[in-house]
Design a protein around this motif. Structure first.
Motif, PDB file in Angstrom:
ATOM      1  N   ASN A 151       0.870  -1.176   0.000  1.00 28.23           N
ATOM      2  CA  ASN A 151       0.000   0.000   0.000  1.00 28.23           C
ATOM      3  C   ASN A 151       0.905   1.224   0.000  1.00 28.23           C
ATOM      4  N   LEU A 152       1.065   1.824  -1.161  1.00 30.51           N
ATOM      5  CA  LEU A 152       1.959   2.977  -1.278  1.00 30.51           C
ATOM      6  C   LEU A 152       1.245   4.237  -0.788  1.00 30.51           C
ATOM      7  N   LYS A 153       1.882   4.922   0.144  1.00 29.87           N
ATOM      8  CA  LYS A 153       1.286   6.149   0.693  1.00 29.87           C
ATOM      9  C   LYS A 153       1.693   7.345  -0.157  1.00 29.87           C
ATOM     10  N   ILE A 154       0.698   8.134  -0.524  1.00 28.85           N
ATOM     11  CA  ILE A 154       0.960   9.329  -1.327  1.00 28.85           C
ATOM     12  C   ILE A 154       0.497  10.542  -0.524  1.00 28.85           C
ATOM     13  N   VAL A 155       1.420  11.495  -0.303  1.00 26.28           N
ATOM     14  CA  VAL A 155       1.064  12.737   0.398  1.00 26.28           C
ATOM     15  C   VAL A 155       1.402  13.895  -0.529  1.00 26.28           C
ATOM     16  N   ASP A 156       0.423  14.723  -0.810  1.00 24.62           N
ATOM     17  CA  ASP A 156       0.603  15.837  -1.755  1.00 24.62           C
ATOM     18  C   ASP A 156       1.221  15.351  -3.071  1.00 24.62           C
ATOM     19  N   GLY A 157       0.773  14.230  -3.535  1.00 25.77           N
ATOM     20  CA  GLY A 157       1.231  13.708  -4.823  1.00 25.77           C
ATOM     21  C   GLY A 157       2.558  12.983  -4.773  1.00 25.77           C
ATOM     22  N   GLN A 158       3.202  12.972  -3.599  1.00 20.72           N
ATOM     23  CA  GLN A 158       4.527  12.352  -3.502  1.00 20.72           C
ATOM     24  C   GLN A 158       4.494  11.039  -2.726  1.00 20.72           C
ATOM     25  N   PRO A 159       5.087   9.974  -3.259  1.00 21.00           N
ATOM     26  CA  PRO A 159       5.221   8.725  -2.502  1.00 21.00           C
ATOM     27  C   PRO A 159       5.985   8.996  -1.207  1.00 21.00           C
ATOM     28  N   CYS A 160       5.592   8.345  -0.142  1.00 23.65           N
ATOM     29  CA  CYS A 160       6.074   8.732   1.183  1.00 23.65           C
ATOM     30  C   CYS A 160       6.194   7.516   2.083  1.00 23.65           C
ATOM     31  N   LEU A 161       7.232   7.496   2.901  1.00 21.27           N
ATOM     32  CA  LEU A 161       7.443   6.380   3.832  1.00 21.27           C
ATOM     33  C   LEU A 161       7.403   6.822   5.283  1.00 21.27           C
ATOM     34  N   THR A 162       6.908   8.034   5.538  1.00 21.78           N
ATOM     35  CA  THR A 162       6.891   8.543   6.913  1.00 21.78           C
ATOM     36  C   THR A 162       5.477   8.949   7.328  1.00 21.78           C
ATOM     37  N   GLY A 163       5.347   9.337   8.601  1.00 25.86           N
ATOM     38  CA  GLY A 163       4.048   9.771   9.119  1.00 25.86           C
ATOM     39  C   GLY A 163       3.365   8.655   9.873  1.00 25.86           C
ATOM     40  N   PRO A 164       2.178   8.963  10.420  1.00 28.05           N
ATOM     41  CA  PRO A 164       1.469   7.969  11.226  1.00 28.05           C
ATOM     42  C   PRO A 164       0.987   6.778  10.404  1.00 28.05           C
ATOM     43  N   ILE A 165       0.883   5.646  11.070  1.00 30.09           N
ATOM     44  CA  ILE A 165       0.414   4.422  10.419  1.00 30.09           C
ATOM     45  C   ILE A 165      -1.078   4.517  10.134  1.00 30.09           C
ATOM     46  N   VAL A 166      -1.793   5.083  11.100  1.00 25.97           N
ATOM     47  CA  VAL A 166      -3.244   5.102  10.995  1.00 25.97           C
ATOM     48  C   VAL A 166      -3.707   6.514  10.730  1.00 25.97           C
ATOM     49  N   GLU A 167      -4.101   6.805   9.535  1.00 22.21           N
ATOM     50  CA  GLU A 167      -4.621   8.137   9.251  1.00 22.21           C
ATOM     51  C   GLU A 167      -5.672   8.046   8.164  1.00 22.21           C
ATOM     52  N   LEU A 168      -6.693   7.242   8.447  1.00 24.78           N
ATOM     53  CA  LEU A 168      -7.771   7.107   7.473  1.00 24.78           C
ATOM     54  C   LEU A 168      -8.546   8.412   7.381  1.00 24.78           C
ATOM     55  N   GLY A 169      -9.022   8.716   6.196  1.00 22.08           N
ATOM     56  CA  GLY A 169      -9.846   9.903   6.024  1.00 22.08           C
ATOM     57  C   GLY A 169      -9.044  11.193   5.974  1.00 22.08           C
ATOM     58  N   ALA A 170      -7.732  11.089   6.035  1.00 20.28           N
ATOM     59  CA  ALA A 170      -6.896  12.287   5.965  1.00 20.28           C
ATOM     60  C   ALA A 170      -6.602  12.610   4.497  1.00 20.28           C
ATOM     61  N   GLU A 171      -5.672  13.530   4.273  1.00 19.48           N
ATOM     62  CA  GLU A 171      -5.416  13.961   2.902  1.00 19.48           C
ATOM     63  C   GLU A 171      -4.557  12.985   2.114  1.00 19.48           C
ATOM     64  N   GLU A 172      -3.916  12.095   2.848  1.00 17.04           N
ATOM     65  CA  GLU A 172      -3.126  11.091   2.150  1.00 17.04           C
ATOM     66  C   GLU A 172      -4.022  10.172   1.347  1.00 17.04           C
ATOM     67  N   LYS A 173      -3.424   9.525   0.349  1.00 19.44           N
ATOM     68  CA  LYS A 173      -4.121   8.398  -0.255  1.00 19.44           C
ATOM     69  C   LYS A 173      -3.142   7.239  -0.363  1.00 19.44           C
ATOM     70  N   TYR A 174      -3.698   6.080  -0.557  1.00 20.78           N
ATOM     71  CA  TYR A 174      -2.889   4.870  -0.625  1.00 20.78           C
ATOM     72  C   TYR A 174      -3.203   4.162  -1.931  1.00 20.78           C
ATOM     73  N   LEU A 175      -2.152   3.678  -2.591  1.00 21.13           N
ATOM     74  CA  LEU A 175      -2.353   3.001  -3.876  1.00 21.13           C
ATOM     75  C   LEU A 175      -1.845   1.564  -3.800  1.00 21.13           C
ATOM     76  N   PRO A 176      -2.611   0.625  -4.360  1.00 22.67           N
ATOM     77  CA  PRO A 176      -2.135  -0.760  -4.416  1.00 22.67           C
ATOM     78  C   PRO A 176      -0.951  -0.847  -5.378  1.00 22.67           C
ATOM     79  N   THR A 177       0.126  -1.472  -4.930  1.00 21.40           N
ATOM     80  CA  THR A 177       1.382  -1.419  -5.681  1.00 21.40           C
ATOM     81  C   THR A 177       2.105  -2.762  -5.608  1.00 21.40           C
ATOM     82  N   CYS A 178       2.701  -3.197  -6.713  1.00 19.68           N
ATOM     83  CA  CYS A 178       3.526  -4.409  -6.691  1.00 19.68           C
ATOM     84  C   CYS A 178       4.889  -4.073  -6.076  1.00 19.68           C
ATOM     85  N   ALA A 179       5.682  -5.092  -5.799  1.00 19.62           N
ATOM     86  CA  ALA A 179       6.978  -4.858  -5.138  1.00 19.62           C
ATOM     87  C   ALA A 179       7.900  -3.986  -5.993  1.00 19.62           C
ATOM     88  N   GLY A 180       7.916  -4.241  -7.301  1.00 23.27           N
ATOM     89  CA  GLY A 180       8.804  -3.498  -8.196  1.00 23.27           C
ATOM     90  C   GLY A 180       8.444  -2.026  -8.254  1.00 23.27           C
TER      91      GLY A 180
END
Ligand SMILES: [Zn+2]
Length: 191
Positions: A151-180
């Motif tokens: 589940n790739l986290k996108i914040v302001d259009g940028q892929p991101c590996l930081t921030g809280p684990i649980v933030e449903l309904g926030a401005e982030e979105k998550y995209l289904p992503t393969c390992a590559g």
């Protein structure tokens, strides 16, 4: 005993649609379904469980991650279904095990395997340990045709590996992503 099920997938893998279809089928047979979800999933309003495909149903019980279920409320229930189960604690998953084993009511749990860092959620970890049946609800990578597992986290259009684990309904979105694609998008932030 009845079975404890874990049906896991990434974001966008139609888990909630699958859950609502199961609930619908039980109801068609005049059987009673009891729907549990975590309080913190506020994407669509407090007690609504709604699929992106349009189906919805009210939750019968909202739980905190460490709630204790009053088993009396499950009198006459034929099946328990749980949405967003990844957010629940080991103690709550153990209560689901009790409901299936001792009360003989099947419990079907739907949730994510891992967070946006690719690490197991507590509830999912416990289900991998003690569920009778574990099934993957598959979906395709947002960027290619391979199966998504991250589940790739996108914040302001940028892929991101930081921030809280649980933030449903926030401005982030998550995209289904393969390992590559996960690795490519994170450009070295990830192994
Ligand atoms: Zn991909």
């Amino acid at each position: 005993m009845a079975k404890l099920y874990f049906r896991y997938g990434t974001v966008g893998s139609a888990k909630t649609l699958n859950l609502l279809a199961v609930a619908h089928n039980y109801q068609q047979q005049n059987k009673k379904v009891f729907l549990i979800k975590p309080k913190l999933d506020i994407r669509f309003g407090e007690d609504d469980v709604r699929s992106r495909a349009g189906l919805n149903r009210k939750a019968d019980l909202l739980v905190d991650s460490d709630s204790i279920i009053n088993y009396g409320i499950l009198d006459q229930v034929n099946c328990v279904v749980v949405d967003e189960v990844q957010f629940l604690s080991k103690a709550l998953i153990d209560q689901f095990r009790y409901i299936a084993t001792v009360m003989r009511i099947p419990v079907i749990c739907y949730g994510l395997r891992t967070d946006f860092r690719g690490e197991l959620f507590d509830g999912s970890k416990r289900l991998f340990e003690i569920a009778d049946t574990i099934e993957e609800v598959k979906t395709t990578c947002n960027f290619c045709d391979k199966k998504a597992i991250f589940n790739l986290k996108i914040v302001d259009g940028q892929p991101c590996l930081t921030g809280p684990i649980v933030e449903l309904g926030a401005e982030e979105k998550y995209l289904p992503t393969c390992a590559g694609c996960y690795r490519n998008k994170l450009e070295g932030q990830y192994f």
